[in-house]
Write a protein that holds these residues in place. Structure first.
Motif: not given
Length: 238
Positions: A92-114
Motif C-alpha cells: 500500500q505504501r508503494a502504491l501511494l508513493r507511485l500515485e504521488s509520483q504520477v500526480a507530480v509528473h502530471a502537474k509538471s507536464l501541465k506546467d511545461i505545456r503552459l
C-alpha cells in the motif's frame, strides 16, 4: 499407498521440504487427500522445519515462550499472517508513493505545456514585430530613392512611427527570437523527458495494482535465508 509404512511417507515429506519441492501450500493440499496423509502432514516436525526455513526468527521473549507451548503449524499460520499483513502494508505504501509520483509528473507536464504555449505566443508576437520592423527599414531605405510623392509620403509616415533606431530594434528582436526558439527547444525536450517519466510511473503503478487472483509469495530477506538453508541441507544430504 497403503502398502508403504508411515516412516516412508514421513521421509518423502521430509525430503520434499528439505529440497524445496514442498512448501506450506503443498502440505495443505496433501492434508486433504486422505486421512492418513492428513495425519502425517500435520505432524509438528514438518511445520517446525518450514517455520525455521520460511521465518528464521529474531523472536522476542513473548514469541519464544509461545513457541514452547504452541504447535508449529499454529505458529507458522500466525507468522504467515503477520508477514502477509506487513507485506500488504508495504504494498500500500508503494502504491501511494507511485500515485504521488504520477500526480507530480502530471502537474509538471501541465506546467511545461503552459510554458510552451506562452513561449510560442511570445515567439509569434516577436516574429510579427520583426516583420513590421523589416518593412519600416525597407521604407527608410526607399526614402533615398526617387518615387512618386504619394508613395514617398506613406513610407515617411511609416518611418516616423518608429521612435527608436530601426537597426537596433531589429537586432534586439532577432536576438529575442533566437532566445524564444532556444527556450521552446529546451521546454520541448523537458516535456518529452517528463512524459517518459510519467509513462514509466503509470506502468509501474499499473503492474503494482492489487489483483485478487495474484498469488501470494514470500519475498525479502527471510525467503533468501530460507533458500540458502535449503541449499545447505541439500549439500549435506548428498
Amino acid at each position: 499407498m497403503s502398502v508403504l509404512p508411515d516412516e516412508i511417507w514421513r521421509r518423502i515429506l521430509e525430503l520434499g521440504i528439505e529440497n524445496s519441492k514442498l512448501d506450506y501450500k503443498d502440505l495443505c493440499c496433501i492434508s486433504i487427500s486422505c486421512r492418513r496423509l492428513n495425519r502425517l502432514s500435520s505432524e509438528d516436525a514438518f511445520w517446525s522445519t518450514l517455520l525455521s526455513l520460511d521465518f528464521p526468527q529474531r523472536t522476542d521473549g513473548a514469541s519464544r515462550s509461545m513457541s514452547l507451548y504452541s504447535p508449529s503449524k499454529n505458529l507458522y499460520m500466525m507468522r504467515f499472517e503477520k508477514d502477509k499483513a506487513r507485506k500488504l502494508a508495504a504494498h500500500q505504501r508503494a502504491l501511494l508513493r507511485l500515485e504521488s509520483q504520477v500526480a507530480v509528473h502530471a502537474k509538471s507536464l501541465k506546467d511545461i505545456r503552459l510554458r510552451l504555449m506562452e513561449e510560442s505566443e511570445r515567439m509569434k508576437t516577436v516574429a510579427q514585430e520583426l516583420s513590421n520592423s523589416e518593412k519600416i527599414r525597407q521604407a527608410s531605405v526607399a526614402l533615398n530613392v526617387w518615387q512618386p510623392e504619394i508613395i514617398r509620403g506613406r513610407q515617411k509616415q511609416i518611418v516616423e512611427q518608429c521612435g527608436v533606431p530601426i537597426n537596433s530594434r531589429i537586432a534586439a528582436l532577432e536576438m529575442e527570437l533566437r532566445l524564444c526558439k532556444q527556450q521552446i527547444s529546451a521546454l520541448d525536450k523537458a516535456y518529452k523527458g517528463q512524459q517518459r517519466r510519467l509513462d514509466v510511473s503509470k506502468e509501474e503503478l499499473s503492474s503494482l495494482k492489487y489483483h485478487p487472483l495474484r498469488d501470494y509469495k514470500l519475498t525479502g530477506p527471510g525467503r533468501d535465508e530460507c533458500n540458502m538453508k535449503r541449499k545447505k541441507l541439500n549439500g549435506c544430504s548428498k
